[in-house]
Enzyme design. Structure first.
Site, PDB file in Angstrom:
ATOM      1  N   ASP A  66      -2.605  -3.978   4.982  1.00  0.00           N
ATOM      2  CA  ASP A  66      -1.169  -4.065   5.212  1.00  0.00           C
ATOM      3  C   ASP A  66      -0.836  -5.398   5.866  1.00  0.00           C
ATOM      4  O   ASP A  66      -1.390  -5.736   6.911  1.00  0.00           O
ATOM      5  CB  ASP A  66      -0.761  -2.910   6.127  1.00  0.00           C
ATOM      6  CG  ASP A  66       0.716  -2.653   6.113  1.00  0.00           C
ATOM      7  OD1 ASP A  66       1.394  -3.191   5.229  1.00  0.00           O
ATOM      8  OD2 ASP A  66       1.198  -1.910   6.985  1.00  0.00           O
ATOM      9  N   LYS A  72      11.336  -3.754  -4.532  1.00  0.00           N
ATOM     10  CA  LYS A  72       9.896  -4.021  -4.452  1.00  0.00           C
ATOM     11  C   LYS A  72       9.320  -4.236  -5.842  1.00  0.00           C
ATOM     12  O   LYS A  72       9.906  -3.831  -6.855  1.00  0.00           O
ATOM     13  CB  LYS A  72       9.173  -2.867  -3.766  1.00  0.00           C
ATOM     14  CG  LYS A  72       9.337  -1.518  -4.463  1.00  0.00           C
ATOM     15  CD  LYS A  72       8.568  -0.428  -3.749  1.00  0.00           C
ATOM     16  CE  LYS A  72       8.755   0.921  -4.439  1.00  0.00           C
ATOM     17  NZ  LYS A  72       7.879   1.974  -3.897  1.00  0.00           N
ATOM     18  N   ARG A 120      -0.224  10.083   7.422  1.00  0.00           N
ATOM     19  CA  ARG A 120       0.941  10.622   6.729  1.00  0.00           C
ATOM     20  C   ARG A 120       0.715  12.109   6.479  1.00  0.00           C
ATOM     21  O   ARG A 120      -0.360  12.517   6.040  1.00  0.00           O
ATOM     22  CB  ARG A 120       1.195   9.884   5.414  1.00  0.00           C
ATOM     23  CG  ARG A 120       1.581   8.428   5.655  1.00  0.00           C
ATOM     24  CD  ARG A 120       1.891   7.663   4.390  1.00  0.00           C
ATOM     25  NE  ARG A 120       2.167   6.260   4.709  1.00  0.00           N
ATOM     26  CZ  ARG A 120       2.363   5.310   3.807  1.00  0.00           C
ATOM     27  NH1 ARG A 120       2.324   5.601   2.527  1.00  0.00           N
ATOM     28  NH2 ARG A 120       2.612   4.062   4.192  1.00  0.00           N
ATOM     29  N   CYS A 126       4.950  -1.699   9.636  1.00  0.00           N
ATOM     30  CA  CYS A 126       6.036  -2.688   9.673  1.00  0.00           C
ATOM     31  C   CYS A 126       6.901  -2.630  10.933  1.00  0.00           C
ATOM     32  O   CYS A 126       7.226  -3.698  11.494  1.00  0.00           O
ATOM     33  CB  CYS A 126       6.892  -2.601   8.415  1.00  0.00           C
ATOM     34  SG  CYS A 126       7.191  -0.957   7.782  1.00  0.00           S
ATOM     35  N   GLN A 178      -5.090   0.443   5.419  1.00  0.00           N
ATOM     36  CA  GLN A 178      -4.728  -0.343   4.249  1.00  0.00           C
ATOM     37  C   GLN A 178      -4.658  -1.823   4.590  1.00  0.00           C
ATOM     38  O   GLN A 178      -4.551  -2.193   5.765  1.00  0.00           O
ATOM     39  CB  GLN A 178      -3.415   0.138   3.631  1.00  0.00           C
ATOM     40  CG  GLN A 178      -2.198   0.019   4.513  1.00  0.00           C
ATOM     41  CD  GLN A 178      -0.947   0.542   3.808  1.00  0.00           C
ATOM     42  OE1 GLN A 178      -1.016   1.299   2.841  1.00  0.00           O
ATOM     43  NE2 GLN A 178       0.205   0.137   4.291  1.00  0.00           N
ATOM     44  N   HIS A 213       2.477  -8.389   6.661  1.00  0.00           N
ATOM     45  CA  HIS A 213       3.910  -8.686   6.652  1.00  0.00           C
ATOM     46  C   HIS A 213       4.114 -10.173   6.875  1.00  0.00           C
ATOM     47  O   HIS A 213       3.446 -10.785   7.706  1.00  0.00           O
ATOM     48  CB  HIS A 213       4.635  -7.860   7.713  1.00  0.00           C
ATOM     49  CG  HIS A 213       4.579  -6.385   7.431  1.00  0.00           C
ATOM     50  ND1 HIS A 213       3.634  -5.564   8.010  1.00  0.00           N
ATOM     51  CD2 HIS A 213       5.311  -5.608   6.606  1.00  0.00           C
ATOM     52  CE1 HIS A 213       3.798  -4.329   7.549  1.00  0.00           C
ATOM     53  NE2 HIS A 213       4.802  -4.331   6.702  1.00  0.00           N
ATOM     54  N   HIS A 256       6.932  -7.243   2.803  1.00  0.00           N
ATOM     55  CA  HIS A 256       5.846  -6.267   2.965  1.00  0.00           C
ATOM     56  C   HIS A 256       4.875  -6.485   1.804  1.00  0.00           C
ATOM     57  O   HIS A 256       5.302  -6.570   0.650  1.00  0.00           O
ATOM     58  CB  HIS A 256       6.377  -4.840   2.893  1.00  0.00           C
ATOM     59  CG  HIS A 256       7.484  -4.535   3.854  1.00  0.00           C
ATOM     60  ND1 HIS A 256       7.327  -3.677   4.921  1.00  0.00           N
ATOM     61  CD2 HIS A 256       8.775  -4.958   3.900  1.00  0.00           C
ATOM     62  CE1 HIS A 256       8.482  -3.594   5.574  1.00  0.00           C
ATOM     63  NE2 HIS A 256       9.370  -4.360   4.971  1.00  0.00           N
TER      64      HIS A 256
END
Length: 782
Positions: free
Chosen positions: A461, A543, A441, A412, A459, A463, A630
């Site tokens: 992912d 979320k 991570r 992000c 992932q 936005h 997100h």
């Protein structure tokens, strides 16, 4: 010698108490190792000294506590039940157990714990007097909160058995997703052995039969330090977690007294079925620099039937374990030189790439544009985004040119830089970007678990940068995306709204607005079908967390939809609105610039050690701040693949399968035709193998079946001359014995459609051979 005989007698006595069935079975077990190889008596004789010292202090303080309770004023109260009925009671006397028994004894026996005023934080012991009027819910083992309490109580029983057997120092014993564990330090750093399981279970059986009551006592920090003076681990927890002058609780059952918030079941007799599942080493508080401890895992149920069902479930889950199937099917492996990073083998990459291509196809249909952002950034990026204060311990950091850099754990902030690299117009919104970039991570080594918890992953992912009036449509689009993906794989799912955590970034009123927008979207998509998960939002925004359920009804948290007003502020993101801004005329005189409000600081910082309040860049006149959504559907591709392996049990649907077709020639004379068939289907981008080994036909077929090929094509003289393939469908038992002859072109057409349409049906229904014979008979009669 006399001591040795007594020790042997104690072990034999323990075995007698545990053995069930006839003497022959008991004798057979003894020959294989008696009680499982455990040595010495069932429990320490004499018992550890700290048990008696601790109990005497408890009794002394309990008398004082009960006197204080007895002095409390008794007043009439009302207890409102879930059905709306109201019961009368007396404060400091009436208990939830009284209410349950007043309805029926069977209800009382089923009830594990009470919940007050609809608050999960107000769980109440059944035998603890109510203090004021309240709403009362009686929770059974079937309730998630009730199950946690049941397993927490079971952990205390295990703790008592462990203290009695080992004389150990207990640390923590929480309920977990599938049971509970207790962590402990044995004298002289001794380990727990598998041979200790049966003696511990024998002690647990005794404890359960005694129906020891769970007794609650409120103590001061000073009294706690005295009570646990023998245990350095409890001392650390008390000093670290409890402030001076504060009080907390301990619970007693039998000789065990443990630091615990509770609540618990009424007595140990509620735990009718108990089993130790495994043991392992661990570190105190999960820190490798602390003492090494022993951890014993267990599970328990209110009856033996549920235990039997659980063990059957575990057997099936073990067969489907993605780590086992990943090895068996040669999909991936892990290496000690790169812990937490999967090594994807060719067959595994076939699945990985197919999954990503499916998601990319959906991106194309839904107006997402794929981007790729850097793997490493200067730490300034994370400080700007706000992640650094909350997340830096979970990032891989390193020095570059005397500055701190980090591998990105999420995309992000990089996408914010992309949005900000030039001026944006309202006409460009919503701006949807997706990124399959590699993420890292720094997960603790003890937390790593196959593909479901890794350090390196990718992932789906994405936005979405949009206007406030576009939020609802974008959230609705994300819900439709969920239905498409999870429906294809046969997953059902649950949705939770996770709200403002503590600490959080930004203003409360902005959070309230964001939460209300998500709440409204959920009410429209699944009215009454979502749960509230208070305080579990991301630090920058609320979320929606989505939990999927696989074929074994296990729950996995995968997807997330997050509404973020904070990152656009932190990066000063803006877009030009449709409003016209009148620029001042320059007629020779100095143009007057519009007044720009100076950045405001919410808190005036005096102490240099106190973190400064973030400075928000003011908006340019005629511009507005975008909202950032997100969004991930599959989440980590690694984790999602692991879930799919277990969901399908290694039996992949054709479109996702790494082994789609196996061609088997019946003899050497048909090798060339088998290779030709392989080449034809390979040209259609299908994964086709041909077995040219010297094994018998039946062994080749059996090998292909075990390898989970979707289709096995057997080719011989008839197939070669007729340009056919004899098809055995893995998922059609009627085709396993002799297969079904299918023209080659028909097989190509049907399998291409099966793959491209991502279907899971049988493209060759009916017995083709029977149909062909009928056609011949009909022609002969004609």
């Amino acid at each position: 010698m006399e001591k040795a005989h007594k020790a042997v007698d104690a072990v034999v006595d323990g075995v007698k108490k545990v053995a069930i069935g006839n003497e022959k079975k008991a004798k057979a077990k003894k020959e294989k190792g008696g009680d499982g190889g455990a040595e010495g008596p069932l429990e320490m004789k004499p018992p550890p000294q700290f048990l008696d010292t601790r109990l005497k202090l408890f009794e002394k303080l309990k008398a004082k506590f009960e006197a204080e309770i007895a002095a409390k004023p008794r007043e009439p109260i009302t207890i409102t039940l879930g059905d709306g009925s109201v019961k009368a009671g007396t404060s400091w006397e009436t208990t939830p157990a009284d209410i349950a028994k007043g309805i029926s004894n069977s209800l009382f026996k089923r009830t594990v714990v009470a919940k007050l005023n609809g608050d999960p934080e107000q769980l109440w012991d059944l035998e603890r007097p109510l203090e004021a009027s309240c709403k009362l819910e009686l929770l059974s083992f079937d309730d998630e909160l009730g199950k946690k309490v049941f397993w927490h109580s079971s952990a205390h029983i295990l703790g008592e058995a462990s203290e009695r057997r080992f004389g150990c120092s207990l640390c923590i014993g929480p309920p977990i997703e599938s049971g509970f564990y207790y962590e402990m330090a044995l004298p002289e750093g001794a380990p727990v052995h598998e041979s200790d399981w049966k003696p511990l279970e024998t002690l647990v059986s005794q404890i359960v039969k005694e129906k020891q009551p769970f007794e609650r006592l409120v103590l001061s920090k000073e009294d706690l330090l005295e009570m646990f003076s023998y245990n350095k681990y409890k001392q650390h927890i008390i000093k670290d977690k409890i402030k001076d002058g504060e009080f907390t609780t301990v619970y007693r059952n039998g000789p065990l007294i443990d630091l615990c918030r509770g609540p618990h079941v009424p007595n140990t007799g509620r735990i009718e079925s108990f089993a130790i599942m495994k043991n392992s080493a661990s570190y105190f508080l999960g820190d490798k620099d602390n003492d090494s401890l022993q951890r014993i895992y267990g599970v328990s149920f209110p009856d033996k039937k549920q235990m039997a069902e659980h063990k059957k479930f575990l057997e099936e889950a073990a067969k489907r374990d993605h780590r086992k199937l990943g090895k068996d099917q040669e999909l991936f492996f892990f290496h000690e030189l790169s812990p937490g990073s999967a090594m994807w083998l060719p067959h595994g990459m076939r699945i990985y790439n197919t999954l990503m291509q499916f998601i990319k196809d959906e991106y194309w249909k839904r107006g997402f544009n794929e981007v790729l952002s850097p793997n490493m950034y200067n730490s300034t990026l994370w400080k700007t985004s706000g992640h650094w204060d909350y997340y830096k311990d979970d990032m891989f950091t390193f020095a570059v040119d005397k500055e701190t850099f980090a591998l990105k754990p999420m995309n992000c902030p990089g996408h914010c830089l992309m949005f900000d690299h030039r001026e944006r117009s309202h006409r460009e919104l919503p701006w949807r970007v997706a990124d399959f970039g590699v993420l890292h991570r720094n997960e603790a080594s003890g937390a790593l678990s196959g593909l479901t918890r890794v350090r390196r992953f990718q992932q789906d992912d994405a936005h979405i940068f949009c206007r406030e009036d576009q939020i609802k449509d974008e959230i609705t689009g994300a819900f439709d995306f969920l239905n498409k993906v999870y429906g294809l794989f046969g997953f059902t799912f649950k949705m939770k709204l996770s709200t403002r955590p503590d600490p959080y970034m930004g203003k409360r009123e902005v959070w309230d607005m964001a939460e209300e927008k998500l709440r409204s979207a959920l009410d429209e998509f699944v009215p009454g079908g979502w749960e509230l998960n208070e305080g579990d939002g991301a630090f920058y925004g609320p979320k929606i967390d989505i939990t999927i359920m696989d074929v074994l009804r296990r729950e996995w948290q995968t997807a997330t939809i997050q509404l973020d007003f904070q990152l656009p502020q932190n990066f000063g993101l803006e877009y030009m609105t449709s409003e016209v801004v009148v620029k001042p005329k320059e007629d020779g005189a100095k143009a007057v610039k519009p007044k720009v409000e100076e950045p405001k600081k919410a808190v005036e910082v005096v102490d240099p050690n106190v973190k400064k309040e973030r400075v928000i860049k003011p908006l340019t006149p005629g511009c507005a701040r975008p909202v950032m959504i997100h969004r991930a559907i599959a989440g980590s591709i690694e984790r999602f693949t692991g879930i799919l392996i277990e969901h399908y049990g290694g039996k992949w649907p054709f479109w996702l399968s790494p082994r789609q077709i196996l061609v088997i020639p019946v003899g050497v004379g048909f090798y060339d035709y088998a290779k030709e068939v392989q080449s034809i289907f390979k040209d259609q981008r299908m994964y086709v193998d041909v077995d040219l080994s010297g094994n018998t036909l039946q062994k080749k077929i059996r090998t292909g079946q075990l390898a989970q090929y979707n289709f096995i094509f057997v080719v011989g003289d008839q197939e070669m001359n007729g340009r056919e393939v004899n098809v055995r469908n893995r998922d059609d038992t009627s085709s396993q014995d002799r297969g079904k002859p299918v023209p080659l072109q028909e097989a190509i057409t049907k399998l291409v459609a099966l793959r491209d349409e991502r279907r899971s049906d049988n493209p060759f229904p009916g017995d083709a051979k029977v149909e062909k014979e009928k056609e011949k008979e009909a022609k002969a009669k004609a």
